[in-house]
Write a protein that holds these residues in place. Sequence first.
Motif, PDB file in Angstrom:
ATOM      1  N   VAL A 551     -92.486  17.107  -2.228  1.00 33.59           N
ATOM      2  CA  VAL A 551     -92.168  18.243  -1.647  1.00 33.59           C
ATOM      3  C   VAL A 551     -93.107  18.758  -0.663  1.00 33.59           C
ATOM      4  O   VAL A 551     -94.458  18.594  -0.976  1.00 33.59           O
ATOM      5  CB  VAL A 551     -91.667  19.091  -2.641  1.00 33.59           C
ATOM      6  N   PRO A 552     -92.880  19.749   0.554  1.00 34.29           N
ATOM      7  CA  PRO A 552     -91.565  19.806   0.628  1.00 34.29           C
ATOM      8  C   PRO A 552     -90.771  18.579   1.196  1.00 34.29           C
ATOM      9  O   PRO A 552     -91.452  17.714   1.661  1.00 34.29           O
ATOM     10  CB  PRO A 552     -91.454  20.943   1.777  1.00 34.29           C
ATOM     11  N   ASP A 553     -89.472  18.547   0.799  1.00 34.90           N
ATOM     12  CA  ASP A 553     -88.677  17.439   1.300  1.00 34.90           C
ATOM     13  C   ASP A 553     -88.436  17.122   2.805  1.00 34.90           C
ATOM     14  O   ASP A 553     -88.226  18.419   3.352  1.00 34.90           O
ATOM     15  CB  ASP A 553     -87.224  17.532   0.490  1.00 34.90           C
ATOM     16  N   THR A 560     -88.867  22.015  -4.596  1.00 32.12           N
ATOM     17  CA  THR A 560     -88.300  22.157  -6.049  1.00 32.12           C
ATOM     18  C   THR A 560     -89.180  21.509  -7.023  1.00 32.12           C
ATOM     19  O   THR A 560     -90.213  20.817  -6.864  1.00 32.12           O
ATOM     20  CB  THR A 560     -86.827  21.317  -6.222  1.00 32.12           C
ATOM     21  N   THR A 561     -89.224  21.956  -8.234  1.00 34.95           N
ATOM     22  CA  THR A 561     -89.973  21.493  -8.990  1.00 34.95           C
ATOM     23  C   THR A 561     -90.003  20.015  -9.634  1.00 34.95           C
ATOM     24  O   THR A 561     -88.850  19.337  -9.279  1.00 34.95           O
ATOM     25  CB  THR A 561     -89.562  22.252 -10.474  1.00 34.95           C
ATOM     26  N   LEU A 562     -91.058  19.531 -10.144  1.00 40.43           N
ATOM     27  CA  LEU A 562     -90.947  18.210 -10.436  1.00 40.43           C
ATOM     28  C   LEU A 562     -90.006  18.100 -11.438  1.00 40.43           C
ATOM     29  O   LEU A 562     -89.337  16.865 -11.672  1.00 40.43           O
ATOM     30  CB  LEU A 562     -92.430  17.774 -11.112  1.00 40.43           C
ATOM     31  N   LYS A 563     -89.614  18.831 -12.598  1.00 42.90           N
ATOM     32  CA  LYS A 563     -88.503  19.046 -13.471  1.00 42.90           C
ATOM     33  C   LYS A 563     -87.322  18.546 -12.777  1.00 42.90           C
ATOM     34  O   LYS A 563     -86.296  17.711 -13.423  1.00 42.90           O
ATOM     35  CB  LYS A 563     -88.845  19.881 -14.558  1.00 42.90           C
ATOM     36  N   TYR A 564     -87.029  19.210 -11.771  1.00 39.70           N
ATOM     37  CA  TYR A 564     -85.534  19.119 -11.065  1.00 39.70           C
ATOM     38  C   TYR A 564     -85.417  18.012 -10.529  1.00 39.70           C
ATOM     39  O   TYR A 564     -84.464  17.494 -10.398  1.00 39.70           O
ATOM     40  CB  TYR A 564     -85.592  20.530 -10.133  1.00 39.70           C
ATOM     41  N   ARG A 565     -86.488  17.583  -9.768  1.00 40.31           N
ATOM     42  CA  ARG A 565     -86.659  16.386  -8.929  1.00 40.31           C
ATOM     43  C   ARG A 565     -86.389  14.951 -10.098  1.00 40.31           C
ATOM     44  O   ARG A 565     -85.786  14.157  -9.859  1.00 40.31           O
ATOM     45  CB  ARG A 565     -87.971  15.976  -8.332  1.00 40.31           C
ATOM     46  N   PHE A 566     -86.997  15.181 -11.071  1.00 35.84           N
ATOM     47  CA  PHE A 566     -86.774  14.087 -12.317  1.00 35.84           C
ATOM     48  C   PHE A 566     -85.407  14.096 -12.591  1.00 35.84           C
ATOM     49  O   PHE A 566     -84.689  12.959 -12.819  1.00 35.84           O
ATOM     50  CB  PHE A 566     -87.969  14.002 -13.370  1.00 35.84           C
ATOM     51  N   HIS A 567     -84.974  15.258 -13.137  1.00 40.11           N
ATOM     52  CA  HIS A 567     -83.694  15.415 -13.607  1.00 40.11           C
ATOM     53  C   HIS A 567     -82.425  14.680 -12.681  1.00 40.11           C
ATOM     54  O   HIS A 567     -81.509  13.963 -13.016  1.00 40.11           O
ATOM     55  CB  HIS A 567     -83.247  16.702 -13.977  1.00 40.11           C
ATOM     56  N   SER A 568     -82.716  15.060 -11.410  1.00 34.81           N
ATOM     57  CA  SER A 568     -81.750  14.556 -10.350  1.00 34.81           C
ATOM     58  C   SER A 568     -81.844  13.087 -10.308  1.00 34.81           C
ATOM     59  O   SER A 568     -80.580  12.257 -10.073  1.00 34.81           O
ATOM     60  CB  SER A 568     -81.985  15.100  -8.986  1.00 34.81           C
ATOM     61  N   LEU A 578     -93.295   9.179  -5.279  1.00 36.89           N
ATOM     62  CA  LEU A 578     -94.456  10.134  -4.869  1.00 36.89           C
ATOM     63  C   LEU A 578     -95.695   9.424  -4.379  1.00 36.89           C
ATOM     64  O   LEU A 578     -96.008   8.166  -4.555  1.00 36.89           O
ATOM     65  CB  LEU A 578     -94.743  10.920  -6.292  1.00 36.89           C
ATOM     66  N   ASN A 579     -96.228  10.164  -3.539  1.00 37.13           N
ATOM     67  CA  ASN A 579     -97.701   9.634  -3.067  1.00 37.13           C
ATOM     68  C   ASN A 579     -98.738  10.051  -4.253  1.00 37.13           C
ATOM     69  O   ASN A 579     -99.328  11.242  -4.532  1.00 37.13           O
ATOM     70  CB  ASN A 579     -98.070  10.275  -1.886  1.00 37.13           C
ATOM     71  N   LEU A 580     -98.859   9.079  -5.311  1.00 37.25           N
ATOM     72  CA  LEU A 580     -99.607   9.388  -6.533  1.00 37.25           C
ATOM     73  C   LEU A 580    -101.005   9.806  -6.041  1.00 37.25           C
ATOM     74  O   LEU A 580    -101.795  10.282  -6.967  1.00 37.25           O
ATOM     75  CB  LEU A 580     -99.511   7.893  -7.544  1.00 37.25           C
TER      76      LEU A 580
END
Length: 703
Positions: A551-553, A560-568, A578-580
Amino acid sequence: MPIKYIPEKQIWVITTDLTDYVIGVDAEGILQHVYWGGKQPLLLDYMDLPKSIEHPGGGPIGPHRDEIMPWGGLRFTEPGIKLTFSDHIRDLHLIYDRHELLNSDQLVIYLKDTLKPLTVKLNYKVIKEYDLIERYVEIVNEGTEGLQIEQLMGAIWHLPVYPEYRLTYLAGLSRGETQVRTEWIQEGKKVLESRHGRTSHQFNPWFAIDFGQTTEEYGDVYFGAIAFSGNWKIVIEKTPYQTLQVATGFNDFDFGWTLKPGEILRSPICIGGFTAKGFGEASRQMHRYQKKYILRNGHKVRKVMYNSWYATEFDVTEEGQRRLAEQAAKLGVELFVVDDGWFGARDHDRAGLGDWFPNKRKFPKGLHPLIQHVKSLGMDFGIWVEPEMVNRDSDLYRSHPDWVYRFPGRRNTEQRNQLVLNLSRPDVEEYIFSMLDDLLSNHEIDYIKWDMNRSFSEPGWPEAPPEHHKEIWVRHVLGVYRILERLQRKHPHVAFESCSGGGARIDLGIMRYIDNVWPSDNTDPFDRLFIQEGYTYAYNTKAMLCWVTDVPDENNLRTTTLKYRFHSAMIGSLGIGLNLNKCSELELQECKKYIRQYKEIRPIIQDGDLYRILSPRSSYGAAFQYVSPDRSRSVLFVFRHRQQFRHPFPPIQLRGLDPEAVYLCRQLGIKRSGTSLMTRGISLDLRGDYASELIVFEKDINY
């Protein structure tokens, strides 16, 4: 028996667990559709063909309709077959000749033209347990002269006569694919199609029709799809006499096929189904069918993937990929995929396509050191290719400029700085197979991401005789299928992904040859809820790749939060983009937690049943529930779009549980019966914009 024949009436009853599909021969020998819907109790319910009623000056009214609708006579709706014989006769008069029953679940009906040595074979296969029927048509030239086929549909579906019909379909655009659309069907034709040479971003070859009252859970719905990855066409046609037919098959636009003596042309397979339990059950029937009969390796678990594209784009180096692989392995990733930029002169998208050998500057010792390093970390290794495309700035194009589709004297239109290779040519097909075979034979590759980033233009084939020029739309696709089939016979351990500039090649044709599909290049988690919802109307979640990205997308500049992105992303097969190298240690630990959680619930998501409880098109948010096949476990994903005026999130009524069982939810601290969870439901304190929760329910074995 799934297929019953009543010889004295010349009627066939094709029976699934809950439905009947009935066809019969009328007094003139013409094959007619009789009935499609819920199962009737007795065979005598079908002993008489429905009578046609003549309207003064208007033709037949009612259910007296041809099963394949050849063009000729007083037929004015969309034809299933249109052709021209060598003497320029352009109509067909097909009558019943004979039939065969194969393996108890397959029916072949032979129709012959009354004048010409032509046979048309109508093929039906019953998918009994999922209330589906597969259909396709074969045209056999039994004469001594060639003929020209101008249109070929795999199925004509006739619906019951009803005053009103409503259509649901999937439309969209690049980075906004498979959006659910609904509309009332008026008199005339509604055409859904692709003219792109691929399935397309704009429309998907799937449809559903109801009578206006059907919901996710209740009501009659007829639905179908085309198993073909090129130019396809669905024509929904309502007549002023309140009849409705749906024609599905090849797109006749710019299409022509010369059928020589003794040759056969086969239509795409078309799938149709009926349920009285709403859109949700229609989807679940398709999902189960795909995982058992269509999807390659449908029984295998899809691994958690890392893809390097967003981290590096074209700046691919061995050392950079090693660092990413080490980070990904620590998170619990199981498959590491190197995306575009590893080959030829590929430092940007203007060069290198077609030269499928490692770039020596980026990989001085080839791919082997990186592959061995990835495998030493406990991960499988995958790589990106785009075999059907070429850049002008490539060794391949400089050697074979005649290998691309083109019209002599015309300038070729480029898209993404690339041209389309002509897979209608056997030498081009053989080159692509040999190139990929060499790549897989000489490297320990476990996964191929097969991309196709542009539509066709200037679809000329100057080297071919003129009568074959318009065959490229079908020949190209069949060439892709043959390459994949040959590769998979020789390298059965390699998994394949279908990507096409995002979701432009997702259909039941390509799904026979691939393990995963990429629904969209849009990875914004909010947008993805809409894309993924529409995708699930037609296709299973096991094959649906979903990535967590930074993010930003890039599409909407949304954070958005990492939690929201993972759940989606956990709604399908989980991928990480992600760029780790830029993630904090806290973010990496959070990623690791979600990946571990996904692996625990993965069997439910990939092999369970999906219930779309709340559509993301609602004003509140979205809710998707997965239930394991034995109903012992369930996973609920809930998303809130935005909050206003402190309004609470609406209660969620679960679906698909065992009503007599007791379920435990540790997160909510509740223990309730399946009946209660499905009627009273649960209330969640879900607050804020782009909020989400993942909740697990398990049967309490002590009850």
